[in-house]
Design a protein around this motif. Structure first.
Motif, PDB file in Angstrom:
ATOM      1  N   MET A  63       0.864  -1.228  -0.035  1.00 43.17           N
ATOM      2  CA  MET A  63      -0.048  -0.121   0.062  1.00 43.17           C
ATOM      3  C   MET A  63       0.951   1.145  -0.168  1.00 43.17           C
ATOM      4  N   ASN A  64       2.010   1.101   0.742  1.00 38.56           N
ATOM      5  CA  ASN A  64       2.715   2.311   0.922  1.00 38.56           C
ATOM      6  C   ASN A  64       3.355   2.848  -0.655  1.00 38.56           C
ATOM      7  N   VAL A  65       3.587   1.861  -1.278  1.00 40.10           N
ATOM      8  CA  VAL A  65       4.419   2.160  -2.536  1.00 40.10           C
ATOM      9  C   VAL A  65       3.155   2.776  -3.409  1.00 40.10           C
ATOM     10  N   TYR A  66       1.807   2.252  -3.429  1.00 35.06           N
ATOM     11  CA  TYR A  66       1.043   3.032  -4.099  1.00 35.06           C
ATOM     12  C   TYR A  66       0.990   4.316  -3.538  1.00 35.06           C
ATOM     13  N   LEU A  67       0.788   4.706  -2.350  1.00 33.80           N
ATOM     14  CA  LEU A  67       0.619   5.895  -1.956  1.00 33.80           C
ATOM     15  C   LEU A  67       1.641   7.016  -2.520  1.00 33.80           C
ATOM     16  N   MET A  68       2.858   6.513  -2.484  1.00 38.07           N
ATOM     17  CA  MET A  68       4.169   7.034  -3.101  1.00 38.07           C
ATOM     18  C   MET A  68       3.757   7.642  -4.552  1.00 38.07           C
ATOM     19  N   LYS A  69       3.200   6.548  -5.159  1.00 32.80           N
ATOM     20  CA  LYS A  69       2.885   6.590  -6.611  1.00 32.80           C
ATOM     21  C   LYS A  69       1.848   7.578  -6.664  1.00 32.80           C
ATOM     22  N   PHE A  70       0.730   7.611  -5.869  1.00 36.25           N
ATOM     23  CA  PHE A  70      -0.158   8.546  -5.928  1.00 36.25           C
ATOM     24  C   PHE A  70       0.303  10.005  -5.836  1.00 36.25           C
TER      25      PHE A  70
ATOM     26  N   THR B  77       1.951   6.942   4.302  1.00 38.74           N
ATOM     27  CA  THR B  77       2.135   5.409   4.512  1.00 38.74           C
ATOM     28  C   THR B  77       0.567   5.229   4.714  1.00 38.74           C
ATOM     29  N   ALA B  78       0.279   3.762   4.901  1.00 38.69           N
ATOM     30  CA  ALA B  78      -1.000   3.197   5.421  1.00 38.69           C
ATOM     31  C   ALA B  78      -1.164   3.572   6.756  1.00 38.69           C
ATOM     32  N   GLU B  79      -0.434   3.831   7.517  1.00 36.17           N
ATOM     33  CA  GLU B  79      -0.714   4.089   8.806  1.00 36.17           C
ATOM     34  C   GLU B  79      -0.930   5.355   9.045  1.00 36.17           C
ATOM     35  N   ALA B  80      -0.521   6.349   8.314  1.00 37.01           N
ATOM     36  CA  ALA B  80      -0.709   7.689   8.324  1.00 37.01           C
ATOM     37  C   ALA B  80      -2.197   7.978   7.580  1.00 37.01           C
ATOM     38  N   LEU B  81      -2.382   7.413   6.437  1.00 35.79           N
ATOM     39  CA  LEU B  81      -3.758   7.343   5.833  1.00 35.79           C
ATOM     40  C   LEU B  81      -4.708   7.015   6.897  1.00 35.79           C
ATOM     41  N   SER B  82      -4.749   5.866   7.655  1.00 39.33           N
ATOM     42  CA  SER B  82      -5.620   5.394   8.514  1.00 39.33           C
ATOM     43  C   SER B  82      -6.031   6.299   9.607  1.00 39.33           C
ATOM     44  N   THR B  83      -5.130   7.297   9.902  1.00 39.96           N
ATOM     45  CA  THR B  83      -5.359   8.357  10.999  1.00 39.96           C
ATOM     46  C   THR B  83      -6.157   9.212  10.354  1.00 39.96           C
ATOM     47  N   ILE B  84      -6.346   9.589   9.014  1.00 42.16           N
ATOM     48  CA  ILE B  84      -7.354  10.505   8.398  1.00 42.16           C
ATOM     49  C   ILE B  84      -8.608   9.783   8.522  1.00 42.16           C
ATOM     50  N   VAL B  85      -8.491   8.518   8.159  1.00 38.45           N
ATOM     51  CA  VAL B  85      -9.817   8.027   8.093  1.00 38.45           C
ATOM     52  C   VAL B  85     -10.564   7.907   9.363  1.00 38.45           C
TER      53      VAL B  85
ATOM     54  N   ASP C  89     -15.219   2.127   8.108  1.00 39.07           N
ATOM     55  CA  ASP C  89     -15.082   0.926   8.650  1.00 39.07           C
ATOM     56  C   ASP C  89     -14.289  -0.051   7.582  1.00 39.07           C
ATOM     57  N   VAL C  90     -14.948   0.170   6.191  1.00 38.73           N
ATOM     58  CA  VAL C  90     -14.321  -0.640   5.234  1.00 38.73           C
ATOM     59  C   VAL C  90     -13.095  -0.102   5.001  1.00 38.73           C
ATOM     60  N   LEU C  91     -12.530   1.054   4.774  1.00 34.14           N
ATOM     61  CA  LEU C  91     -11.370   1.431   4.507  1.00 34.14           C
ATOM     62  C   LEU C  91     -10.305   1.003   5.639  1.00 34.14           C
ATOM     63  N   LEU C  92     -10.882   1.271   7.223  1.00 33.11           N
ATOM     64  CA  LEU C  92      -9.958   1.078   8.144  1.00 33.11           C
ATOM     65  C   LEU C  92      -9.588  -0.330   8.114  1.00 33.11           C
ATOM     66  N   GLY C  93     -10.696  -1.197   7.926  1.00 33.74           N
ATOM     67  CA  GLY C  93     -10.415  -2.635   7.636  1.00 33.74           C
ATOM     68  C   GLY C  93      -9.375  -2.973   6.600  1.00 33.74           C
ATOM     69  N   TYR C  94      -9.473  -2.375   5.477  1.00 31.09           N
ATOM     70  CA  TYR C  94      -8.544  -2.622   4.458  1.00 31.09           C
ATOM     71  C   TYR C  94      -7.221  -2.195   4.620  1.00 31.09           C
ATOM     72  N   LEU C  95      -7.223  -1.017   5.420  1.00 33.56           N
ATOM     73  CA  LEU C  95      -5.762  -0.533   5.697  1.00 33.56           C
ATOM     74  C   LEU C  95      -5.139  -1.437   6.979  1.00 33.56           C
ATOM     75  N   TYR C  96      -5.858  -1.914   7.865  1.00 34.42           N
ATOM     76  CA  TYR C  96      -5.448  -2.467   9.073  1.00 34.42           C
ATOM     77  C   TYR C  96      -4.482  -3.989   8.271  1.00 34.42           C
ATOM     78  N   LYS C  97      -5.409  -4.337   7.172  1.00 40.52           N
ATOM     79  CA  LYS C  97      -4.676  -5.610   6.587  1.00 40.52           C
ATOM     80  C   LYS C  97      -3.574  -5.257   5.947  1.00 40.52           C
TER      81      LYS C  97
ATOM     82  N   SER D   8      -1.331  -3.158   6.923  1.00 40.79           N
ATOM     83  CA  SER D   8      -0.237  -2.644   7.867  1.00 40.79           C
ATOM     84  C   SER D   8       0.449  -4.146   8.580  1.00 40.79           C
ATOM     85  N   PHE D   9       1.661  -4.036   9.254  1.00 40.16           N
ATOM     86  CA  PHE D   9       2.289  -5.142   9.770  1.00 40.16           C
ATOM     87  C   PHE D   9       2.023  -4.582  11.342  1.00 40.16           C
ATOM     88  N   HIS D  10       1.417  -5.786  11.935  1.00 41.32           N
ATOM     89  CA  HIS D  10       0.952  -5.740  13.158  1.00 41.32           C
ATOM     90  C   HIS D  10       1.515  -6.975  14.032  1.00 41.32           C
ATOM     91  N   PHE D  11       2.765  -6.599  14.835  1.00 40.27           N
ATOM     92  CA  PHE D  11       3.569  -7.562  15.476  1.00 40.27           C
ATOM     93  C   PHE D  11       2.898  -8.420  16.103  1.00 40.27           C
TER      94      PHE D  11
END
Length: 142
Positions: A1-8, A55-63, A107-115, A117-120
């Motif tokens: 996802m992060n690669v796509y965000l940089m592309k955008f 990053t996906a994490e940064a995007l999730s904070t906006i959502v 909720d749909v977007l947050l679920g997608y972004l959660y998937k 992201s890496f969650h140790f």
């Protein structure tokens, strides 16, 4: 996802276009308002951060701003009405921000972004369940 965000990000700043963002959204999300929310949030992200911070994490904070309630409104609506000066962001968010299904779209977007992201803790907790139980059992014996 992060690669796509940089592309955008690059496409937006180099050619003032969001075509690849729109194409990605068509292929990835339902076209029910979730798509518009995603595009609007990505635009907020890329117009407010440096490329390396997109990053996906940064995007999730906006959502998640949809979930931050301010009376009968939310933080994203406040941003759109009082802070935003970008007409392209307004174009994508204006109708969806008042949609009665906005929480569902987020909720749909947050679920997608959660998937995406890496969650140790999740990786360790689900991947090593048996070893964790064994470890817990040994800890109790000591």
């Amino acid at each position: 996802m992060n690669v796509y965000l940089m592309k955008f990000y690059d496409e937006y700043y180099q050619s003032k276009s969001i075509e690849s963002l729109k194409e990605f959204t068509i292929l990835t999300f339902p076209q029910d308002g979730t798509d518009k929310l995603f595009i609007g949030c990505v635009l907020i992200l890329i117009t407010n951060v440096y490329r390396t911070m997109a990053t996906a994490e940064a995007l999730s904070t906006i959502v998640q701003a949809v979930k931050q309630k301010i009376g009968s409104s939310n933080l994203l609506q406040f941003y759109l009405e009082r802070v935003n000066g970008n007409k392209l962001i307004s174009k994508y968010l204006f109708k969806v921000i008042y949609d009665e299904h906005l929480d569902h779209y987020s909720d749909v977007l947050l679920g997608y972004l959660y998937k995406m992201s890496f969650h140790f803790c999740d990786v360790i907790g689900t991947g090593y369940k048996a070893k964790i139980e064994e470890y817990r059992y040994k800890q109790n014996d000591e």
